[in-house]
Every structure is written in structure tokens, then in C-alpha cells.
Design a protein around this motif. Structure first.
Motif, mmCIF file in Angstrom:
data_model
loop_
_atom_site.group_PDB
_atom_site.id
_atom_site.type_symbol
_atom_site.label_atom_id
_atom_site.label_comp_id
_atom_site.label_asym_id
_atom_site.label_seq_id
_atom_site.Cartn_x
_atom_site.Cartn_y
_atom_site.Cartn_z
ATOM 1 N N SER A 278 -2.811 -1.767 -3.236
ATOM 2 C CA SER A 278 -3.991 -0.932 -3.016
ATOM 3 C C SER A 278 -4.092 0.046 -4.192
ATOM 4 C CB SER A 278 -3.862 -0.153 -1.713
ATOM 5 O OG SER A 278 -2.868 0.846 -1.869
ATOM 6 N N ARG A 279 -5.250 0.669 -4.288
ATOM 7 C CA ARG A 279 -5.429 1.641 -5.371
ATOM 8 C C ARG A 279 -4.458 2.809 -5.232
ATOM 9 N NH1 ARG A 279 -11.192 4.106 -7.223
ATOM 10 N NH2 ARG A 279 -10.527 6.179 -7.730
ATOM 11 N N GLU B 134 4.144 -2.823 13.246
ATOM 12 C CA GLU B 134 5.580 -2.555 13.083
ATOM 13 C C GLU B 134 5.828 -1.936 11.716
ATOM 14 O OE1 GLU B 134 8.440 -1.622 14.006
ATOM 15 O OE2 GLU B 134 8.764 -3.304 15.390
ATOM 16 N N ASP B 135 6.952 -1.284 11.577
ATOM 17 C CA ASP B 135 7.406 -0.762 10.290
ATOM 18 C C ASP B 135 7.695 -1.970 9.377
ATOM 19 O OD1 ASP B 135 8.997 0.271 8.190
ATOM 20 O OD2 ASP B 135 9.524 1.980 9.451
ATOM 21 N N TYR B 136 7.146 -1.938 8.155
ATOM 22 C CA TYR B 136 7.336 -3.099 7.264
ATOM 23 C C TYR B 136 8.818 -3.370 7.012
ATOM 24 C CZ TYR B 136 8.583 -0.103 3.336
ATOM 25 O OH TYR B 136 9.240 0.769 2.533
ATOM 26 N N ARG B 137 9.651 -2.299 7.078
ATOM 27 C CA ARG B 137 11.084 -2.480 6.792
ATOM 28 C C ARG B 137 11.760 -3.364 7.833
ATOM 29 N NH1 ARG B 137 11.260 3.780 5.287
ATOM 30 N NH2 ARG B 137 9.822 3.670 7.019
ATOM 31 N N GLY C 63 0.801 -1.219 0.000
ATOM 32 C CA GLY C 63 0.000 0.000 0.000
ATOM 33 C C GLY C 63 0.830 1.263 0.000
ATOM 34 N N GLN D 180 -4.114 -3.745 -8.907
ATOM 35 C CA GLN D 180 -5.081 -3.215 -7.929
ATOM 36 C C GLN D 180 -6.081 -4.260 -7.440
ATOM 37 O OE1 GLN D 180 -7.006 0.538 -8.891
ATOM 38 N NE2 GLN D 180 -8.760 -0.074 -7.651
ATOM 39 N N ILE D 181 -6.189 -4.314 -6.119
ATOM 40 C CA ILE D 181 -7.150 -5.211 -5.467
ATOM 41 C C ILE D 181 -8.231 -4.340 -4.845
ATOM 42 C CG2 ILE D 181 -7.447 -6.834 -3.545
ATOM 43 C CD1 ILE D 181 -4.425 -7.506 -3.877
ATOM 44 N N GLY D 182 -9.490 -4.721 -4.987
ATOM 45 C CA GLY D 182 -10.540 -3.961 -4.321
ATOM 46 C C GLY D 182 -11.790 -3.810 -5.153
ATOM 47 N N ASP E 208 0.414 1.533 12.385
ATOM 48 C CA ASP E 208 -0.671 2.158 13.148
ATOM 49 C C ASP E 208 -1.568 1.092 13.786
ATOM 50 O OD1 ASP E 208 -2.796 3.539 14.108
ATOM 51 O OD2 ASP E 208 -3.493 4.315 12.172
ATOM 52 N N HIS F 278 -10.914 -1.316 -0.414
ATOM 53 C CA HIS F 278 -9.859 -2.325 -0.600
ATOM 54 C C HIS F 278 -10.349 -3.668 -0.055
ATOM 55 C CE1 HIS F 278 -5.801 -3.834 -1.213
ATOM 56 N NE2 HIS F 278 -5.922 -4.439 -0.037
ATOM 57 N N ALA G 297 -9.028 0.320 3.900
ATOM 58 C CA ALA G 297 -10.254 1.061 3.523
ATOM 59 C C ALA G 297 -11.290 0.065 2.996
ATOM 60 C CB ALA G 297 -9.910 2.079 2.430
ATOM 61 N N ALA H 218 1.466 -2.380 4.808
ATOM 62 C CA ALA H 218 1.326 -0.912 4.765
ATOM 63 C C ALA H 218 0.076 -0.490 3.992
ATOM 64 C CB ALA H 218 2.580 -0.267 4.198
HETATM 65 P P1 FAD Z 1 -3.473 4.666 3.105
HETATM 66 O O1 FAD Z 1 -4.913 4.667 3.421
HETATM 67 O O2 FAD Z 1 -2.753 5.918 2.948
HETATM 68 O O3 FAD Z 1 -2.759 3.688 4.130
HETATM 69 C C1 FAD Z 1 -1.394 3.510 4.244
HETATM 70 C C2 FAD Z 1 -1.143 2.682 5.491
HETATM 71 O O4 FAD Z 1 0.243 2.398 5.590
HETATM 72 C C3 FAD Z 1 -1.526 3.392 6.790
HETATM 73 O O5 FAD Z 1 -2.439 2.574 7.522
HETATM 74 C C4 FAD Z 1 -0.222 3.554 7.530
HETATM 75 O O6 FAD Z 1 -0.358 3.404 8.931
HETATM 76 C C5 FAD Z 1 0.603 2.447 6.951
HETATM 77 N N1 FAD Z 1 2.050 2.693 6.991
HETATM 78 C C6 FAD Z 1 2.722 3.852 6.730
HETATM 79 N N2 FAD Z 1 4.029 3.666 6.807
HETATM 80 C C7 FAD Z 1 4.212 2.367 7.141
HETATM 81 C C8 FAD Z 1 5.377 1.575 7.377
HETATM 82 N N3 FAD Z 1 6.618 2.069 7.255
HETATM 83 N N4 FAD Z 1 5.210 0.266 7.700
HETATM 84 C C9 FAD Z 1 3.970 -0.265 7.823
HETATM 85 N N5 FAD Z 1 2.839 0.450 7.635
HETATM 86 C C10 FAD Z 1 2.970 1.749 7.274
HETATM 87 N N6 FAD Z 1 -8.751 1.303 -2.851
HETATM 88 C C11 FAD Z 1 -8.270 0.074 -3.143
HETATM 89 O O7 FAD Z 1 -7.271 -0.377 -2.562
HETATM 90 N N7 FAD Z 1 -8.884 -0.684 -4.086
HETATM 91 C C12 FAD Z 1 -9.980 -0.283 -4.773
HETATM 92 O O8 FAD Z 1 -10.483 -1.024 -5.631
HETATM 93 C C13 FAD Z 1 -10.520 1.003 -4.463
HETATM 94 N N8 FAD Z 1 -11.617 1.454 -5.077
HETATM 95 C C14 FAD Z 1 -12.144 2.671 -4.728
HETATM 96 C C15 FAD Z 1 -13.335 3.097 -5.286
HETATM 97 C C16 FAD Z 1 -13.873 4.288 -4.921
HETATM 98 C C17 FAD Z 1 -15.181 4.732 -5.549
HETATM 99 C C18 FAD Z 1 -13.230 5.099 -3.970
HETATM 100 C C19 FAD Z 1 -13.816 6.407 -3.528
HETATM 101 C C20 FAD Z 1 -12.055 4.701 -3.410
HETATM 102 C C21 FAD Z 1 -11.476 3.485 -3.763
HETATM 103 N N9 FAD Z 1 -10.275 3.038 -3.198
HETATM 104 C C22 FAD Z 1 -9.839 1.804 -3.501
HETATM 105 C C23 FAD Z 1 -9.435 3.906 -2.355
HETATM 106 C C24 FAD Z 1 -9.600 3.630 -0.869
HETATM 107 O O9 FAD Z 1 -10.678 4.376 -0.364
HETATM 108 C C25 FAD Z 1 -8.325 4.017 -0.110
HETATM 109 O O10 FAD Z 1 -8.025 5.371 -0.359
HETATM 110 C C26 FAD Z 1 -7.095 3.174 -0.467
HETATM 111 O O11 FAD Z 1 -7.399 1.803 -0.404
HETATM 112 C C27 FAD Z 1 -5.978 3.475 0.524
HETATM 113 O O12 FAD Z 1 -4.813 2.796 0.134
HETATM 114 P P2 FAD Z 1 -3.691 2.448 1.187
HETATM 115 O O13 FAD Z 1 -4.279 1.636 2.273
HETATM 116 O O14 FAD Z 1 -2.548 1.907 0.425
HETATM 117 O O15 FAD Z 1 -3.233 3.888 1.674
#
Ligand code: FAD
Length: 322
Positions: free
Chosen positions: A235-236, A304-307, A209, A249-251, A289, A273, A270, A266
Motif C-alpha cells: 500500500s502507499r 486474524e493477526d497476520y503473524r 500494508g 506501490q499498488i493503487g 479488523d 488502494h 482504502a 494488513a
Molecule cells: P491503514 O489504512 O493504516 O490500514 C492498516 C490495516 O492493517 C488496518 O485495516 C488494520 O486493521 C490492519 N492491521 C493492523 N495490524 C494488523 C495485524 N497485526 N495483522 C493484520 N492486520 C493488521 N494508497 C494506496 O495504497 N495506493 C495508492 O495508489 C494511493 N493513492 C492515493 C492517492 C491519493 C490522492 C490519496 C489522498 C491517498 C492515496 N492512498 C493510496 C492512500 C490511501 O488513502 C490509504 O491511506 C492507504 O491505502 C492506507 O494504507 P494501509 O491500508 O496500508 O494502511
């Protein structure tokens, strides 16, 4: 109208995991209706696909004239409509691929039936077909009654168990369909190069992600995935950042997977997803988090930090494999 269920399959996909899920959903519904399962295959199906389908269906009808060699919406729609009109089924099921998404509402309109998308469950109550699907971004499940026949539904195919062999091999009947003049044609085709295990059918999936922060950490996930014999998804947000292609992309608007294990690295979790991984048998997350929503759905979690987790995990799995 009969009590039968028709499954619409595209020859170009073969009898893959998605087609197996459509057949599994079809068999379940046919059993509840006390009807037969009829498979309609459109396109140039090879012998292996027809043999596989004949093993699980009660009848197989194939339309494989040259104009149907490539997917073309009007021609495929005409072929499915023509055959469904002859069979008069209670339900018509399609998969969650381009063919199913594009043709389900159009086929329902042509047949005068009830369309429904994204079915995750099928049942019959008081003689009426019911379809369940997720609502409110996956927080609830809605159950719809489809009052007009036939019910025409695209199902989340990988969420259904594959159909079991029917016991005797079905007869494969070839048919020819009068096709309309196509109003669209394929001008170019880009086939994306496939690296590693395909996401759709993988038993183990590692997803990355936005928290990875860049494209390079996906290399670490690929190394981990190779050791695990897993596919890599994302993730998206990670796709939108351009770190990996959209095919990862998964979701909700990406791929819906049903692996034995999904390891989310990471990814916040959401609802959009999570809709793509709700059929995973086990879910594990690595996230810094502790309040990340993904920890509410997962079976194992590492705060934990993925690293600090991915490299030693890769190393340990490599040692265990040796
Ligand atoms: P973020 O929400 O930014 O999360 C990042 C995470 O990484 C956080 O929880 C943080 O704590 C963690 N992190 C940060 N640094 C580290 C580290 N060093 N080690 C470990 N963890 C860490 N999303 C999809 O995935 N698939 C879809 O098909 C999809 N379709 C959508 C359709 C619509 C209509 C809409 C409105 C949104 C859609 N989304 C989709 C987007 C979705 O709402 C989220 O915005 C998205 O999934 C967030 O991606 P993320 O979890 O990678 O990023």
C-alpha cells in the motif's frame, strides 16, 4: 476520417502485457467501428516485438530512427502525430505508462480530438465513441461520450484481454518522421534492481500494508511470495513509511495490477488502494479488523493477526508443493 483505430506503442517496452491489453482494447473498438486496427511503434523495436504486433494488428507502422531510440516526449509526440495525421483514425489508444500519461492530452490537442484518461471500457453508441472510467475513488463508473474525432484515450491496459491473432500477419511498414529539436534530454538514468517476479505481469500478488508495522515483516511476505511464485506489492502507506521502495506501490497513484489472485496482508482497503486491484480475478485479505473496508470487496477473508497466519500458510503451501 476513417473508422480505424490506431494503437501507439513504445518499442522500449516491447510487446508486454500492457501493450497486449492496448491491442486488445484497440481490436474491440475497431470491431465495433467496423474498422481496422493499426499499430504505430516508435523506437528501436526488435524483430520479436514487430512479429508479435504484426500477428494481432491489421497494419504496423514503425518509426525507428536513431533520435527515437530513447523516449523523449517531443520526438515521440511528433512521431505519433505525424503518423496519425496520415492515417486519420477514429480513435487513438495509448497505455497507462509514462508515454501514455504524458502524451495523450498533447496528442489529442495536436490532432484536434477528444482526450480521455484512465479508460476501463470502450464502446460505440450512435456512431460516437464512449469511454468508461471509474469515478468517486472507485465507488461509481462514469461513461463519457467523446464528440470530437479522433478520440485519444489512455486505457488501463492490463484490464483488457490481450488481442487475439488476426489470422494473417500484417505488413510492417517503416516510416521516417521529421523531428523537432528536443528541449529536454536525459542526463541520468537509475534502473531499480528487480527482485523476484515483476509486479506488473504477476499472476499472483501478495501486498503488505501499514498494519505490518515495520520493514522486516515484508521479508516474511517475500518468503510466502517465493513459495507461491507471486510478486510482492504494498500500500502507499507502507511505501511512504520507507519499508519498501515506491515501485511496490499498488493503487490509484501506484501500479494497477490484474493478477489471478491478490492477497492483501494488513491493508485496510482504502478506495485509492482498491483502484489498483479492481481487475484482480480473486481477492483475499488478512486483517485483524472485521470491519476493515477490504472485507467488503474480497472473495475470502481471514480476521486474524497476520503473524498468526503468514508463517503457517507459508509452511502449508511449501508442504503442498513438495
Ligand atoms: P491503514 O489504512 O493504516 O490500514 C492498516 C490495516 O492493517 C488496518 O485495516 C488494520 O486493521 C490492519 N492491521 C493492523 N495490524 C494488523 C495485524 N497485526 N495483522 C493484520 N492486520 C493488521 N494508497 C494506496 O495504497 N495506493 C495508492 O495508489 C494511493 N493513492 C492515493 C492517492 C491519493 C490522492 C490519496 C489522498 C491517498 C492515496 N492512498 C493510496 C492512500 C490511501 O488513502 C490509504 O491511506 C492507504 O491505502 C492506507 O494504507 P494501509 O491500508 O496500508 O494502511
Amino acid at each position: 476520417m476513417s473508422n480505424d483505430v490506431v494503437i501507439c506503442l513504445s518499442a522500449s517496452s516491447g510487446y508486454d502485457r500492457a501493450a497486449q491489453g492496448v491491442a486488445g482494447a484497440g481490436r474491440k473498438l475497431a470491431d465495433e467501428l467496423s474498422g481496422s486496427l493499426r499499430a504505430v511503434v516508435v523506437g528501436a523495436a526488435d524483430d520479436q516485438m514487430l512479429a508479435d504486433v504484426a500477428e494481432v494488428a491489421d497494419a504496423v507502422i514503425v518509426a525507428d530512427q536513431p533520435e527515437l531510440a530513447d523516449y523523449q516526449p517531443e520526438s515521440y509526440l511528433a512521431a505519433f502525430e505525424h503518423i496519425c495525421r496520415q492515417l486519420e483514425p477514429a480513435a487513438v489508444l495509448l497505455g497507462s505508462d509514462t508515454v501514455g500519461l504524458e502524451l495523450t492530452p498533447r496528442l489529442a490537442a495536436r490532432l484536434g480530438g477528444s482526450p480521455m484518461s484512465d479508460g476501463t471500457g470502450l464502446s460505440v453508441a450512435d456512431g460516437t465513441i464512449r469511454v468508461s472510467r471509474s469515478a468517486y475513488g472507485g465507488k461509481a463508473e462514469a461513461v463519457y461520450e467523446l464528440k470530437r474525432s479522433p478520440a485519444v484515450v489512455w486505457v488501463r491496459a492490463r484490464g483488457f484481454e490481450p488481442a487475439l491473432p488476426a489470422g494473417s500477419e500484417a505488413v510492417v511498414e517503416k516510416t521516417s518522421v521529421e523531428l523537432p529539436e528536443a528541449t529536454t534530454r536525459i542526463v541520468e538514468r537509475h534502473v531499480e534492481e528487480q527482485e523476484g517476479i515483476p509486479l506488473d505481469d504477476a499472476q499472483l500478488v501478495v501486498g503488505g500494508g501499514r498494519g505490518l508495522g515495520a520493514a522486516e515483516p515484508f521479508d516474511d511476505l517475500r518468503i510466502l511470495a517465493t513459495v507461491m511464485n507471486a510478486a510482492v506489492g504494498a500500500s502507499r502507506s507502507a511505501c511512504d513509511e520507507g519499508w519498501v521502495p515506491p515501485s511496490y506501490q499498488i493503487g490509484q497513484t501506484g501500479k494497477k495490477i490484474a493478477p489471478e489472485l491478490y492477497l492483501a496482508v494488513a491493508i485496510s482497503g482504502a478506495a485509492q488502494h482498491m483502484l489498483g486491484v479492481s481487475d484482480a480475478k480473486a481477492l483475499c485479505a488478512i486483517n485483524t479488523d472485521p470491519d476493515a473496508p477490504i472485507f467488503r470487496s474480497c472473495h475470502f477473508g481471514i480476521v486474524e493477526d497476520y503473524r498468526k497466519v503468514v508463517p503457517p500458510l507459508t509452511e502449508r503451501l511449501r508442504e503442498l508443493k513438495q
